[in-house]
Design an enzyme around this catalytic site. Structure first.
Site, PDB file in Angstrom:
ATOM      1  CB  CYS A   7      -0.848  -0.148   1.135  1.00 31.78           C
ATOM      2  SG  CYS A   7      -2.211  -1.097   0.895  1.00 31.78           S
ATOM      3  CG  ASP A  30      10.459  -8.943  -6.349  1.00 32.04           C
ATOM      4  OD1 ASP A  30       9.332  -9.366  -6.119  1.00 32.04           O
ATOM      5  OD2 ASP A  30      11.467  -8.907  -5.675  1.00 32.04           O
ATOM      6  CG  ASN A  86       4.874 -17.027  -3.871  1.00 28.53           C
ATOM      7  OD1 ASN A  86       4.564 -18.231  -4.796  1.00 28.53           O
ATOM      8  ND2 ASN A  86       5.862 -16.420  -3.745  1.00 28.53           N
ATOM      9  CB  THR A  94       7.344 -12.821   2.286  1.00 25.00           C
ATOM     10  OG1 THR A  94       7.453 -12.176   1.006  1.00 25.00           O
ATOM     11  CG2 THR A  94       8.012 -14.141   2.246  1.00 25.00           C
ATOM     12  CG  HIS A  97      -1.389  -5.459  -1.096  1.00 26.56           C
ATOM     13  ND1 HIS A  97      -1.717  -4.149  -0.515  1.00 26.56           N
ATOM     14  CD2 HIS A  97      -1.988  -5.515  -2.139  1.00 26.56           C
ATOM     15  CE1 HIS A  97      -2.301  -3.421  -1.690  1.00 26.56           C
ATOM     16  NE2 HIS A  97      -2.574  -4.689  -2.547  1.00 26.56           N
ATOM     17  CG  HIS A  99       2.369 -10.018  -4.439  1.00 30.25           C
ATOM     18  ND1 HIS A  99       2.010 -10.070  -3.084  1.00 30.25           N
ATOM     19  CD2 HIS A  99       3.408 -10.762  -4.529  1.00 30.25           C
ATOM     20  CE1 HIS A  99       2.853 -10.954  -2.523  1.00 30.25           C
ATOM     21  NE2 HIS A  99       3.634 -11.302  -3.194  1.00 30.25           N
ATOM     22  CG  HIS A 101       5.865 -13.219  -7.529  1.00 36.31           C
ATOM     23  ND1 HIS A 101       7.054 -12.491  -7.034  1.00 36.31           N
ATOM     24  CD2 HIS A 101       5.184 -13.473  -6.711  1.00 36.31           C
ATOM     25  CE1 HIS A 101       6.770 -12.419  -5.808  1.00 36.31           C
ATOM     26  NE2 HIS A 101       5.778 -13.087  -5.566  1.00 36.31           N
TER      27      HIS A 101
HETATM   28  P1  DGP Z   1       5.815 -13.059  -1.649  1.00 35.91           P
HETATM   29  O1  DGP Z   1       7.200 -13.702  -0.992  1.00 35.91           O
HETATM   30  O2  DGP Z   1       5.194 -13.644  -2.828  1.00 35.91           O
HETATM   31  O3  DGP Z   1       4.849 -12.507  -0.783  1.00 35.91           O
HETATM   32  O4  DGP Z   1       6.528 -11.853  -2.524  1.00 35.91           O
HETATM   33  C1  DGP Z   1       6.925 -10.498  -2.121  1.00 35.91           C
HETATM   34  C2  DGP Z   1       7.872  -9.851  -2.985  1.00 35.91           C
HETATM   35  O5  DGP Z   1       8.063  -8.422  -2.566  1.00 35.91           O
HETATM   36  C3  DGP Z   1       9.406 -10.389  -2.794  1.00 35.91           C
HETATM   37  O6  DGP Z   1       9.679 -11.023  -3.996  1.00 35.91           O
HETATM   38  C4  DGP Z   1      10.301  -9.363  -2.611  1.00 35.91           C
HETATM   39  C5  DGP Z   1       9.221  -8.184  -2.750  1.00 35.91           C
HETATM   40  N1  DGP Z   1       9.619  -6.951  -2.038  1.00 35.91           N
HETATM   41  C6  DGP Z   1       9.488  -6.785  -0.757  1.00 35.91           C
HETATM   42  N2  DGP Z   1       9.411  -5.777  -0.192  1.00 35.91           N
HETATM   43  C7  DGP Z   1       9.851  -4.972  -1.658  1.00 35.91           C
HETATM   44  C8  DGP Z   1      10.092  -3.608  -1.576  1.00 35.91           C
HETATM   45  O7  DGP Z   1      10.037  -2.750  -0.753  1.00 35.91           O
HETATM   46  N3  DGP Z   1      10.189  -2.974  -2.964  1.00 35.91           N
HETATM   47  C9  DGP Z   1      10.094  -4.081  -3.967  1.00 35.91           C
HETATM   48  N4  DGP Z   1      10.252  -3.447  -5.187  1.00 35.91           N
HETATM   49  N5  DGP Z   1       9.740  -5.443  -3.709  1.00 35.91           N
HETATM   50  C10 DGP Z   1       9.657  -5.680  -2.498  1.00 35.91           C
END
Ligand code: DGP
Length: 113
Positions: A7, A30, A86, A94, A97, A99, A101
């Site tokens: 968010c 990412d 995921n 992790t 919210h 999302h 990939h």
């Molecule tokens: P998941 O593990 O499926 O919930 O993916 C979360 C993804 O979010 C992980 O690949 C890393 C990415 N991520 C986490 N924090 C940030 C951030 O602050 N900026 C960006 N660009 N990506 C982030």
């Protein structure tokens, strides 16, 4: 959602490398890329996960799905891609919210492991 990192990215409070944005979704690179092209596509509505969505979210999630090919093209993917969401502990989610990939730029492995 006050303490949600995605968010905050959507609101511009945390910087990100934007790939695409419209009224329903925000897509950005990412921070820990798992492929030469790794974009996160995030609905602007704070839905926690696929487990957390409801029938009223069908329209926005459908809009995300039909936009994927355009986002892939903008991101420079030319030879196919993988779209992953995921969900939960075993899914290794992790950020809570929802999302998607978008991974491309190399052949993907199957099974994914
Ligand atoms: P998941 O593990 O499926 O919930 O993916 C979360 C993804 O979010 C992980 O690949 C890393 C990415 N991520 C986490 N924090 C940030 C951030 O602050 N900026 C960006 N660009 N990506 C982030």
């Amino acid at each position: 959602m006050a303490d949600c990192i995605f968010c905050k990215i959507i609101e511009g409070e945390i910087p990100s490398s934007k790939v695409y944005e419209d009224e329903n979704m925000y897509a950005f690179r990412d921070i820990e890329p798992q492929a030469p092209v790794h974009v996160l596509i995030v609905p602007k509505k704070h839905i926690t996960s696929l487990d957390g969505c409801s029938p009223e979210d069908a329209e926005i999630l459908g809009k995300v799905m039909v936009k994927v090919k355009e986002i892939a093209e903008i991101a420079g993917i030319t030879n196919g891609y993988r779209l992953v969401s995921n969900c939960g502990e075993d899914g290794f989610q992790t950020v809570e919210h929802i999302h998607f990939h978008l991974l491309g730029g190399r052949p993907m492995l199957w099974p994914p492991g």
